[in-house]
Write an enzyme that holds these catalytic residues in place. Structure first.
Site, mmCIF file in Angstrom:
data_model
loop_
_atom_site.group_PDB
_atom_site.id
_atom_site.type_symbol
_atom_site.label_atom_id
_atom_site.label_comp_id
_atom_site.label_asym_id
_atom_site.label_seq_id
_atom_site.Cartn_x
_atom_site.Cartn_y
_atom_site.Cartn_z
ATOM 1 N N ASN A 46 0.680 -0.986 -0.247
ATOM 2 C CA ASN A 46 -0.153 0.071 0.153
ATOM 3 C C ASN A 46 0.615 0.983 -0.097
ATOM 4 O OD1 ASN A 46 -2.340 -1.611 0.336
ATOM 5 N ND2 ASN A 46 -2.043 -1.670 2.306
ATOM 6 N N HIS A 132 -15.029 -0.057 5.134
ATOM 7 C CA HIS A 132 -14.185 -1.469 5.898
ATOM 8 C C HIS A 132 -14.301 -1.689 6.907
ATOM 9 C CE1 HIS A 132 -10.702 -1.445 7.583
ATOM 10 N NE2 HIS A 132 -10.314 -1.822 6.713
ATOM 11 N N GLU A 174 -15.572 5.415 1.494
ATOM 12 C CA GLU A 174 -14.658 5.068 1.673
ATOM 13 C C GLU A 174 -14.383 5.923 0.558
ATOM 14 O OE1 GLU A 174 -12.304 1.425 1.114
ATOM 15 O OE2 GLU A 174 -13.262 0.720 3.231
ATOM 16 N N SER A 178 -10.847 -0.184 -0.851
ATOM 17 C CA SER A 178 -9.398 -0.952 -0.530
ATOM 18 C C SER A 178 -9.546 -1.729 -1.325
ATOM 19 C CB SER A 178 -10.171 -0.939 0.811
ATOM 20 O OG SER A 178 -10.954 -1.861 1.897
ATOM 21 N N ASP A 203 -13.460 7.729 4.516
ATOM 22 C CA ASP A 203 -12.589 7.012 4.954
ATOM 23 C C ASP A 203 -11.871 7.646 3.498
ATOM 24 O OD1 ASP A 203 -10.428 5.206 4.732
ATOM 25 O OD2 ASP A 203 -12.325 3.628 6.051
ATOM 26 N N HIS A 206 -7.147 5.467 0.622
ATOM 27 C CA HIS A 206 -6.558 4.378 -0.382
ATOM 28 C C HIS A 206 -6.613 6.044 -1.139
ATOM 29 C CE1 HIS A 206 -6.129 0.566 1.204
ATOM 30 N NE2 HIS A 206 -7.349 0.505 1.415
ATOM 31 N N LYS A 233 -0.432 3.912 4.495
ATOM 32 C CA LYS A 233 -0.074 3.985 3.263
ATOM 33 C C LYS A 233 0.278 4.837 2.564
ATOM 34 C CE LYS A 233 -4.687 2.150 4.143
ATOM 35 N NZ LYS A 233 -4.200 -0.110 4.442
HETATM 36 C C1 LIG Z 1 -10.775 1.969 4.237
HETATM 37 C C2 LIG Z 1 -9.474 1.529 5.440
HETATM 38 N N1 LIG Z 1 -9.631 2.268 6.030
HETATM 39 C C3 LIG Z 1 -8.975 1.790 7.482
HETATM 40 C C4 LIG Z 1 -8.207 1.238 7.602
HETATM 41 C C5 LIG Z 1 -7.236 1.026 8.729
HETATM 42 O O1 LIG Z 1 -6.238 1.925 8.620
HETATM 43 P P1 LIG Z 1 -5.021 1.558 9.411
HETATM 44 O O2 LIG Z 1 -4.062 0.136 9.529
HETATM 45 O O3 LIG Z 1 -3.613 2.801 9.767
HETATM 46 O O4 LIG Z 1 -5.193 1.334 10.717
HETATM 47 C C6 LIG Z 1 -7.613 0.641 6.525
HETATM 48 C C7 LIG Z 1 -6.680 -0.319 6.012
HETATM 49 O O5 LIG Z 1 -5.388 -0.622 6.800
HETATM 50 C C8 LIG Z 1 -8.340 0.702 5.441
HETATM 51 O O6 LIG Z 1 -8.820 0.379 4.078
#
Ligand SMILES: Cc1ncc(COP(=O)(O)O)c(C=O)c1O
Length: 382
Positions: A46, A132, A174, A178, A203, A206, A233
């Protein structure tokens, strides 16, 4: 026997080709990964912009450690909020043109922390179906009423929002999804929010760094009330931020349990993140490279291989069955290519897939090699 579910559930995972285990990475960059003594072309990172290990970020990490220490040593409201955090928040506010920013220890914690705090009995959470796990868990664990609308179905979202105008409605999605790599329809979401006096929470895990002229993610496409993004990421550090207005900021500082009761992110990491944001803003070539290589992949894969339409780093090839996806991923590994098989519950049943991520560190030959191996694996699998 006590806890017999542990053995039972693990046996089920094995039986359905869903068993998961960690793999120890010996070294990696956005292009290559070494595991168990073998080096692979890495299409499961990522690190979209290829910033991990960038000398300027590493230098800032070292400087941050020397100036502020490796640990915040307390939660933000006790004595854990350092100059490094404040300065990073200010940079993010300027970058995204939002009044306020607050930092969380991870994206998962940020989603939980915000949705738990805003989820009062009068709150309705309307989530895109493909949201997510951290958004779903955060919403379900709160006191809000939670309902998911069909993926990117703006008509259904409109109908849902019309059903309870008296409530405090929040639309959650999102920015770039993802596991599919496609995008939310942000202008429609923002228009619906306006029409129904709802708040929007996106969110941008990505999208940040990858979308927008300066890598500003979803906010380059539409006005959004609250944006969360992880640093883990494209920004190549760790932790996460939420940007919002002043009222919501004050409310979260006072009521978000993940914010209040967790050690603030490492100030060294915060300082390093300032350097990575600067690079993400300035180095447009990284985004251009992702677009060029993505186009190359879509044109070198055989026509009968279906890629979900995307304008991001994420390219999903849906194969359906978990075992078929696992086998294809293994075949690619034999030829020195690492593409993780994504299986339920990360994605819906019968939608297991290869999730290929293209980064700014790849080159055209890498993509051609990947495409020819996927083409071969598909031909042999028929
Ligand atoms: C869409 C999405 N939100 C939140 C997260 C969580 O973020 P973090 O890895 O910083 O906990 C992720 C993946 O890790 C994700 O793909």
């Amino acid at each position: 026997m006590a806890f017999s579910f542990i053995e039972q559930k693990l046996a089920q995972q094995r039986e359905h080709a869903l068993y998961r285990s960690t793999k120890c990475v010996e070294s990696q960059n956005a292009r290559e990964v070494s595991i168990a003594g073998k080096t692979y072309l890495n299409f499961s990172s990522n690190d979209y912009l290829g910033l991990n290990n960038h000398p300027e970020i590493n230098k800032a990490m070292q400087e941050g450690a020397d100036r502020f220490g490796t640990c915040a040593s307390a939660s933000s409201l006790i004595t854990g909020y350092h100059y490094a955090h404040q300065s990073l928040e200010n940079d993010i506010c300027t970058w995204l043109n939002k009044p306020k920013c607050l930092l969380f220890s991870s994206g998962f914690a940020a989603n939980q922390g915000v949705l738990d705090a805003l989820g009062e009995p009068n709150t309705n959470y309307w989530l895109d179906k493909l949201s997510h796990a951290s958004l779903i868990d955060g919403a379900l664990a709160s006191k809000a009423r939670t309902k998911r609308f069909l993926h990117n179905d703006m008509q259904q979202l409109d109908t849902f929002l019309s059903s309870s105008p008296e409530k405090d409605n929040v639309i959650i999605s999102e920015g770039v999804f993802s596991m599919d790599g496609d995008q939310a329809n942000l202008s429609s979401i923002s228009q619906l929010a306006k029409k129904h006096k709802a708040l929007t929470y996106i969110d941008d895990a990505h999208s940040i760094g990858v979308k927008g002229k300066f890598g500003e993610g979803s906010l380059s496409q539409a006005p959004i009330d609250m944006v969360m993004a992880t640093f883990g990421k494209a920004l190549a550090t760790s932790g996460a931020f939420v940007v919002c207005n002043e009222d919501i900021y004050e409310y979260l500082v006072n009521f978000s349990r993940h914010y209040i009761y967790s050690t603030a992110i490492s100030p060294a990491v915060a300082w390093a993140t300032k350097a990575s944001i600067k690079l993400a803003q300035q180095e447009q070539w990284r985004r251009d490279k992702i677009s060029e290589l993505s186009y190359l992949l879509s044109t070198t894969l055989n026509n009968d291989i279906e890629l979900i339409k995307t304008e991001s780093s994420i390219h999903a090839i849906v194969l359906g069955s978990a075992s078929k996806t696992l086998n294809t991923s293994e075949k690619l590994k034999e030829n020195g290519i690492w593409v993780t098989a994504i299986r339920p519950p990360t994605v819906a049943k019968n939608s297991s897939r290869l999730r290929v991520t293209i980064t700014a560190s790849h080159n055209a030959n890498d993509i051609k090699y990947l495409a020819s191996n996927i083409n071969k694996a598909f031909l042999n699998g028929k």
